[in-house]
Design a protein around this motif. Structure first.
Motif, PDB file in Angstrom:
ATOM      1  N   MET A   5      53.643  78.350   6.735  1.00 16.03           N
ATOM      2  CA  MET A   5      54.126  77.113   7.031  1.00 16.03           C
ATOM      3  C   MET A   5      55.015  76.508   6.179  1.00 16.03           C
ATOM      4  SD  MET A   5      51.612  73.751   8.457  1.00 16.03           S
ATOM      5  CE  MET A   5      52.229  72.603   9.267  1.00 16.03           C
ATOM      6  N   GLU A   6      56.106  76.313   6.852  1.00 18.57           N
ATOM      7  CA  GLU A   6      57.228  75.532   5.861  1.00 18.57           C
ATOM      8  C   GLU A   6      56.893  74.372   5.378  1.00 18.57           C
ATOM      9  OE1 GLU A   6      60.988  75.323   7.813  1.00 18.57           O
ATOM     10  OE2 GLU A   6      61.522  77.108   6.935  1.00 18.57           O
ATOM     11  N   ARG A   7      57.371  74.007   4.086  1.00 17.55           N
ATOM     12  CA  ARG A   7      57.089  72.511   3.754  1.00 17.55           C
ATOM     13  C   ARG A   7      58.432  71.570   4.363  1.00 17.55           C
ATOM     14  NH1 ARG A   7      55.998  75.010  -1.713  1.00 17.55           N
ATOM     15  NH2 ARG A   7      53.834  74.481  -2.009  1.00 17.55           N
ATOM     16  N   CYS A   8      58.100  70.439   4.394  1.00 18.81           N
ATOM     17  CA  CYS A   8      59.068  69.617   5.048  1.00 18.81           C
ATOM     18  C   CYS A   8      60.387  69.689   4.211  1.00 18.81           C
ATOM     19  CB  CYS A   8      58.759  67.852   4.714  1.00 18.81           C
ATOM     20  SG  CYS A   8      59.617  67.050   5.796  1.00 18.81           S
ATOM     21  N   GLY A   9      61.624  69.787   4.712  1.00 23.09           N
ATOM     22  CA  GLY A   9      62.923  70.030   4.301  1.00 23.09           C
ATOM     23  C   GLY A   9      62.998  71.037   3.387  1.00 23.09           C
ATOM     24  N   GLN A  10      62.286  72.199   3.596  1.00 25.37           N
ATOM     25  CA  GLN A  10      62.543  73.277   2.668  1.00 25.37           C
ATOM     26  C   GLN A  10      63.644  74.180   3.010  1.00 25.37           C
ATOM     27  OE1 GLN A  10      58.772  75.782   2.690  1.00 25.37           O
ATOM     28  NE2 GLN A  10      59.859  77.676   2.573  1.00 25.37           N
ATOM     29  N   LYS A  11      63.961  74.009   4.110  1.00 22.76           N
ATOM     30  CA  LYS A  11      65.106  75.077   4.562  1.00 22.76           C
ATOM     31  C   LYS A  11      66.648  74.670   3.778  1.00 22.76           C
ATOM     32  CE  LYS A  11      66.282  71.839   8.574  1.00 22.76           C
ATOM     33  NZ  LYS A  11      66.274  71.890   9.824  1.00 22.76           N
ATOM     34  N   TYR A  12      66.740  73.431   3.255  1.00 22.05           N
ATOM     35  CA  TYR A  12      67.738  73.106   2.519  1.00 22.05           C
ATOM     36  C   TYR A  12      67.641  73.677   0.908  1.00 22.05           C
ATOM     37  CZ  TYR A  12      67.926  69.688   6.055  1.00 22.05           C
ATOM     38  OH  TYR A  12      68.010  69.172   7.507  1.00 22.05           O
ATOM     39  N   MET A  13      66.343  73.706   0.350  1.00 23.92           N
ATOM     40  CA  MET A  13      66.146  74.266  -0.888  1.00 23.92           C
ATOM     41  C   MET A  13      66.180  75.698  -0.948  1.00 23.92           C
ATOM     42  SD  MET A  13      66.144  71.990  -3.133  1.00 23.92           S
ATOM     43  CE  MET A  13      65.891  72.985  -4.473  1.00 23.92           C
ATOM     44  N   THR A  14      65.891  76.340   0.356  1.00 25.99           N
ATOM     45  CA  THR A  14      65.563  77.649   0.561  1.00 25.99           C
ATOM     46  C   THR A  14      67.189  78.381   0.159  1.00 25.99           C
ATOM     47  OG1 THR A  14      63.793  77.622   1.725  1.00 25.99           O
ATOM     48  CG2 THR A  14      65.163  79.628   1.853  1.00 25.99           C
ATOM     49  N   SER A  15      68.162  77.841   0.778  1.00 29.39           N
ATOM     50  CA  SER A  15      69.264  78.200   0.723  1.00 29.39           C
ATOM     51  C   SER A  15      69.988  78.064  -0.667  1.00 29.39           C
ATOM     52  CB  SER A  15      70.432  77.619   1.604  1.00 29.39           C
ATOM     53  OG  SER A  15      70.591  76.113   1.063  1.00 29.39           O
ATOM     54  N   VAL A  16      69.691  77.173  -1.604  1.00 29.37           N
ATOM     55  CA  VAL A  16      69.831  77.019  -3.046  1.00 29.37           C
ATOM     56  C   VAL A  16      69.014  78.274  -3.761  1.00 29.37           C
ATOM     57  CG1 VAL A  16      69.729  75.752  -4.946  1.00 29.37           C
ATOM     58  CG2 VAL A  16      70.099  74.680  -2.793  1.00 29.37           C
ATOM     59  N   VAL A  17      67.900  78.442  -3.367  1.00 26.03           N
ATOM     60  CA  VAL A  17      67.014  79.350  -4.093  1.00 26.03           C
ATOM     61  C   VAL A  17      67.666  80.720  -3.841  1.00 26.03           C
ATOM     62  CG1 VAL A  17      64.781  80.351  -4.619  1.00 26.03           C
ATOM     63  CG2 VAL A  17      64.966  77.994  -4.413  1.00 26.03           C
ATOM     64  N   LYS A  18      68.119  80.999  -2.548  1.00 29.22           N
ATOM     65  CA  LYS A  18      68.400  82.402  -2.162  1.00 29.22           C
ATOM     66  C   LYS A  18      69.512  82.832  -3.067  1.00 29.22           C
ATOM     67  CE  LYS A  18      69.003  82.742   2.144  1.00 29.22           C
ATOM     68  NZ  LYS A  18      69.106  83.000   3.664  1.00 29.22           N
ATOM     69  N   MET A  19      70.717  81.652  -3.290  1.00 28.93           N
ATOM     70  CA  MET A  19      71.841  82.155  -3.986  1.00 28.93           C
ATOM     71  C   MET A  19      71.419  82.649  -5.348  1.00 28.93           C
ATOM     72  SD  MET A  19      74.397  79.001  -3.196  1.00 28.93           S
ATOM     73  CE  MET A  19      73.853  78.060  -4.841  1.00 28.93           C
ATOM     74  N   PHE A  20      70.728  82.472  -6.176  1.00 25.76           N
ATOM     75  CA  PHE A  20      70.359  83.164  -7.244  1.00 25.76           C
ATOM     76  C   PHE A  20      69.910  84.454  -7.148  1.00 25.76           C
ATOM     77  CE2 PHE A  20      70.355  78.588  -8.236  1.00 25.76           C
ATOM     78  CZ  PHE A  20      71.002  78.636  -9.316  1.00 25.76           C
ATOM     79  N   GLY A  21      69.503  85.059  -5.919  1.00 25.20           N
ATOM     80  CA  GLY A  21      69.244  86.394  -5.788  1.00 25.20           C
ATOM     81  C   GLY A  21      67.931  86.925  -6.467  1.00 25.20           C
ATOM     82  N   PRO A  22      68.063  88.034  -7.198  1.00 30.31           N
ATOM     83  CA  PRO A  22      67.031  88.638  -7.773  1.00 30.31           C
ATOM     84  C   PRO A  22      66.418  87.789  -9.111  1.00 30.31           C
ATOM     85  CG  PRO A  22      68.924  89.805  -8.669  1.00 30.31           C
ATOM     86  CD  PRO A  22      69.371  88.854  -7.451  1.00 30.31           C
ATOM     87  N   LEU A  23      67.230  86.803  -9.402  1.00 30.32           N
ATOM     88  CA  LEU A  23      66.549  86.030 -10.610  1.00 30.32           C
ATOM     89  C   LEU A  23      65.405  85.059  -9.947  1.00 30.32           C
ATOM     90  CD1 LEU A  23      69.817  84.742 -12.473  1.00 30.32           C
ATOM     91  CD2 LEU A  23      67.986  86.200 -13.299  1.00 30.32           C
ATOM     92  N   THR A  24      65.542  84.732  -8.540  1.00 32.19           N
ATOM     93  CA  THR A  24      64.344  83.865  -8.103  1.00 32.19           C
ATOM     94  C   THR A  24      63.555  84.708  -7.297  1.00 32.19           C
ATOM     95  OG1 THR A  24      65.907  83.438  -6.340  1.00 32.19           O
ATOM     96  CG2 THR A  24      65.844  81.749  -8.030  1.00 32.19           C
ATOM     97  N   ARG A  25      64.163  85.515  -6.707  1.00 23.90           N
ATOM     98  CA  ARG A  25      63.104  86.676  -5.914  1.00 23.90           C
ATOM     99  C   ARG A  25      62.188  87.356  -6.563  1.00 23.90           C
ATOM    100  NH1 ARG A  25      66.794  90.369  -3.748  1.00 23.90           N
ATOM    101  NH2 ARG A  25      68.104  88.555  -3.015  1.00 23.90           N
TER     102      ARG A  25
END
Length: 196
Positions: A65-85
């Protein structure tokens, strides 16, 4: 019994730790403690942790289950690639962020919680887990012609489904009873009309 996904627990623990760090930092800074600058650091570290941990990762099995408004922060976290993954990096980052906040009483609870989250992330990394974003599935629009069903041919009130006969069954019964298949029934008893 299923295997525990430790990253999910670490995510919740780290998000709560970030909020506790922010709260402790506000108390220390507003109260003008002797080492209030550790409180200011805790606010900044708590905000960073909350931004990093707000988007949930996708579970391996089942639905997430996604948190409310998560999709906006997901794109930011995805940008950092392996550092956040990579959870090894997250475990190390949380441990390093928690150390300076431990020098102040108001922020020590946030430090302990973040250190625990770091340990859980380390366990998740050892078990081979990694953060994957929750991808939105494109919603399929129903086709207009496919949703329209045939209207009922029998007017209400209708008998229950088990008691209903199909039109082909009725014709077979009429023919077996000696009636003509297309119309009026034939009476087996002769009827005479006697008028007196």
């Amino acid at each position: 019994m299923g295997q525990i996904e430790w990253a999910m627990w670490a995510n919740e623990q780290a998000l709560a730790s970030g909020l506790i760090l922010i709260t402790g930092g506000i108390v220390a800074t507003a109260g003008q403690f002797t080492q209030w600058y550790f409180g200011a650091y805790s606010i900044a570290a708590g905000v960073l942790v909350c931004l990093l941990e707000y988007p949930r990762g996708k579970r391996k099995k089942g639905s997430t289950m996604e948190r409310c408004g998560q999709k906006y922060m997901t794109s930011v976290v995805k940008m950092f690639g392996p550092l956040t993954r990579n959870y090894y990096i997250r475990a190390f980052l949380h441990l390093v962020l928690s150390v300076p906040a431990g020098f102040l009483l108001a922020t020590i609870l946030g430090t302990a919680c973040l250190a625990i989250a770091s340990g859980i992330y380390l366990l998740a990394a050892i078990r081979g887990e990694q953060w994957t974003p929750i991808e939105q599935k494109p919603q399929e629009r129903p086709q207009v012609g496919g949703t329209i069903k045939q209207p009922p041919s029998n007017p209400p009130p209708r008998p229950p489904a088990e008691a209903r006969k199909k039109p082909s069954e009725e014709k077979e019964e009429d023919t077996a009873a000696g009636g003509s298949p297309g119309g009026a029934q034939t009476n087996p008893l002769p009827v005479t009309d006697e008028v007196v």
